[in-house]
Design an enzyme around this catalytic site. Structure first.
Site, PDB file in Angstrom:
ATOM      1  N   SER A  54     -13.793 -56.591 -53.572  1.00  0.00           N
ATOM      2  CA  SER A  54     -12.794 -56.216 -54.625  1.00  0.00           C
ATOM      3  C   SER A  54     -13.664 -55.385 -55.693  1.00  0.00           C
ATOM      4  O   SER A  54     -13.895 -54.296 -55.288  1.00  0.00           O
ATOM      5  CB  SER A  54     -12.286 -57.599 -55.128  1.00  0.00           C
ATOM      6  OG  SER A  54     -11.197 -57.162 -56.292  1.00  0.00           O
TER       7      SER A  54
ATOM      8  N   ASP B  85      -2.175 -57.094 -49.898  1.00  0.00           N
ATOM      9  CA  ASP B  85      -3.099 -56.699 -51.263  1.00  0.00           C
ATOM     10  C   ASP B  85      -2.824 -55.646 -51.784  1.00  0.00           C
ATOM     11  O   ASP B  85      -2.385 -54.655 -51.205  1.00  0.00           O
ATOM     12  CB  ASP B  85      -4.547 -56.655 -50.567  1.00  0.00           C
ATOM     13  CG  ASP B  85      -5.446 -56.638 -51.757  1.00  0.00           C
ATOM     14  OD1 ASP B  85      -5.387 -56.365 -52.861  1.00  0.00           O
ATOM     15  OD2 ASP B  85      -6.746 -56.489 -51.201  1.00  0.00           O
TER      16      ASP B  85
ATOM     17  N   HIS C 253      -5.087 -60.761 -51.152  1.00  0.00           N
ATOM     18  CA  HIS C 253      -6.208 -60.164 -51.745  1.00  0.00           C
ATOM     19  C   HIS C 253      -7.297 -61.579 -52.045  1.00  0.00           C
ATOM     20  O   HIS C 253      -6.627 -62.546 -52.267  1.00  0.00           O
ATOM     21  CB  HIS C 253      -6.194 -59.763 -52.699  1.00  0.00           C
ATOM     22  CG  HIS C 253      -7.231 -58.889 -53.534  1.00  0.00           C
ATOM     23  ND1 HIS C 253      -7.804 -57.958 -53.264  1.00  0.00           N
ATOM     24  CD2 HIS C 253      -8.169 -59.945 -54.605  1.00  0.00           C
ATOM     25  CE1 HIS C 253      -8.884 -57.712 -53.962  1.00  0.00           C
ATOM     26  NE2 HIS C 253      -9.122 -58.801 -55.055  1.00  0.00           N
TER      27      HIS C 253
END
Length: 312
Positions: A159, A254, A284
Site C-alpha cells: 500500500s 481494492d 485491500h
C-alpha cells in the site's frame, strides 16, 4: 466474486461496530490498528534473529527492525529486503507488520530490514520519502556490519509502503548511488490523483473506502499540486525505464487495484521487467490477514518466492 472469507471478515467488522479509519484521529487510528492486528494476523513465526536498530535520517534517527531467517548462520552474508509498512502514510509501524516481515524473511531466506518512517500529519510529504531513501542507503552502507549483500538489495512494501518502495527505486536510479536489485510492490499506491475506475467501483464496502483514502491523502499531502510530484505518484514519472525488476501484487476488490495494474504495465512498456498477479477475490490489506483469509498465506509465499528467485 468476493472471497467468502473476506465477506465473513467484513460482516464481523460490521457486527462489532469497527469504526472507519476516517472517523478517528491519527493517534486513535494508529492505536486501533496496532491493537486489532492480532485478530486477523497469524502467530509470529520464530526467526533466526531480530534486532532493533537506528539509521541516520534527515530529521533524526529512523527506527529499523532487522530479521534473519530461521536456521541461518549469524555470519552468513544474506540478500536483504528493505521493507516499508502500509497504513496510508499515517498509521502503521514496526509492530503492525512484524508478522509479515518474519514470514517473508523465513520463506525467502533473505534478511529483512523494516523501516519506521515518519508519518503524517505531523510529518507531511516528502518526509516519508526522505526517510525511506535514507534508510535504504544506510542499509547498503552498513552491509558489512549487518552481514548482508549490498549488491542483492531489494525494496518492498504494501500500500503506502509499496508507494515508497517504488519511489526509492526511482530515486536510486536518479541519483546513481544505490544499487536496487528488485521491487516487491504489494497493492501499491502509485497515483495520488485517485481517479482510476477501481476507486469508484471499489470505493465503498470493501474495508478501504474513498473516505479513508481521502483521509490518508489529506494527512500526507499538504498541497494538491504535490499529487503530480513523482515522489508522491511514481506512475507519473516520465521515465520508468532501467529500473529493477518488479513483482506487483493487487487485489480485485481494492480501490488501488488499477494503480498497481497501471504501474506494472507502464514499467513493462518502458522496458522494465514487471510481473503482475491479481488476487481477484480479495480486498485491500489482505496479505497480513492470514489467520482469517487463506489466500493471504498463498500471497505471502508467492512474494517470498519471487524475492528469493530475484536475489538468488
Amino acid at each position: 466474486m468476493l472471497h467468502p472469507q473476506a465477506q465473513a471478515l467484513m460482516k464481523l467488522m460490521e457486527e462489532r461496530g469497527v469504526p472507519p479509519t476516517h472517523t478517528l484521529s491519527p493517534a486513535d487510528a494508529r492505536a486501533f490498528y496496532r491493537e486489532r492486528r492480532t485478530f486477523t494476523q497469524p502467530a509470529p513465526p520464530e526467526v533466526g534473529a531480530v534486532r532493533d536498530l537506528e539509521a541516520r535520517g534527515p530529521a533524526g534517527p529512523i527506527p529499523l527492525r532487522s530479521y534473519r531467517p530461521a536456521g541461518s548462520s549469524p555470519d552468513a552474508v544474506l540478500p536483504v529486503l528493505v521493507y516499508y509498512h502500509g497504513g496510508g502514510w499515517v498509521i502503521g509501524d514496526l509492530d503492525t507488520h512484524d508478522v509479515l516481515c518474519r514470514q517473508l524473511c523465513n520463506l525467502s531466506g533473505c534478511a529483512v530490514v523494516a523501516v519506521d518512517y515518519r508519518l503524517g500529519p505531523e510529518n507531511r510529504f516528502p518526509a516519508a520519502v526522505d526517510d525511506a531513501v535514507a534508510a535504504a542507503r544506510w542499509v547498503s552502507a552498513q552491509a558489512a556490519a549487518l552481514k548482508v549483500d549490498a549488491s542483492r538489495l531489494a525494496v518492498g512494501g504494501d500500500s503506502a509502503g509499496g508507494n515508497l518502495a517504488a519511489v526509492v527505486a526511482l530515486a536510486a536510479r536518479e541519483a546513481g548511488d544505490l544499487a536496487v536489485a528488485f521491487q516487491l510492490l504489494i497493492y501499491p499506491a502509485t497515483d495520488q490523483r485517485r481517479g482510476w475506475p477501481s476507486h469508484t467501483t471499489n470505493g465503498q464496502g470493501y474495508v478501504l473506502t474513498k473516505d479513508s483514502m481521502d483521509y490518508y491523502h489529506d494527512h500526507y499531502i499538504a498541497d494538491k499540486a504535490q499529487d503530480l510530484d513523482w515522489r508522491a505518484s511514481p506512475l507519473l514519472h516520465p521515465d520508468l525505464s532501467k529500473l529493477p525488476p518488479a513483482f506487483v501484487l493487487t487485489a480485485g476488490y481494492d480501490p488501488l487495484r488499477d494503480e498497481g495494474l497501471q504501474y506494472a504495465h507502464a514499467l513493462t512498456v518502458a522496458g522494465t521487467r514487471a510481473t503482475l498477479v491479481n488476487f481477484e477475490r480479495q480486498i485491500h490489506g489482505f496479505i497480513t490477514m492470514g489467520r482469517v483469509i487463506d489466500e493471504a498465506n498463498v500471497a505471502v509465499q508467492l512474494c517470498a518466492a519471487q524475492l528469493k528467485q530475484a536475489l538468488a
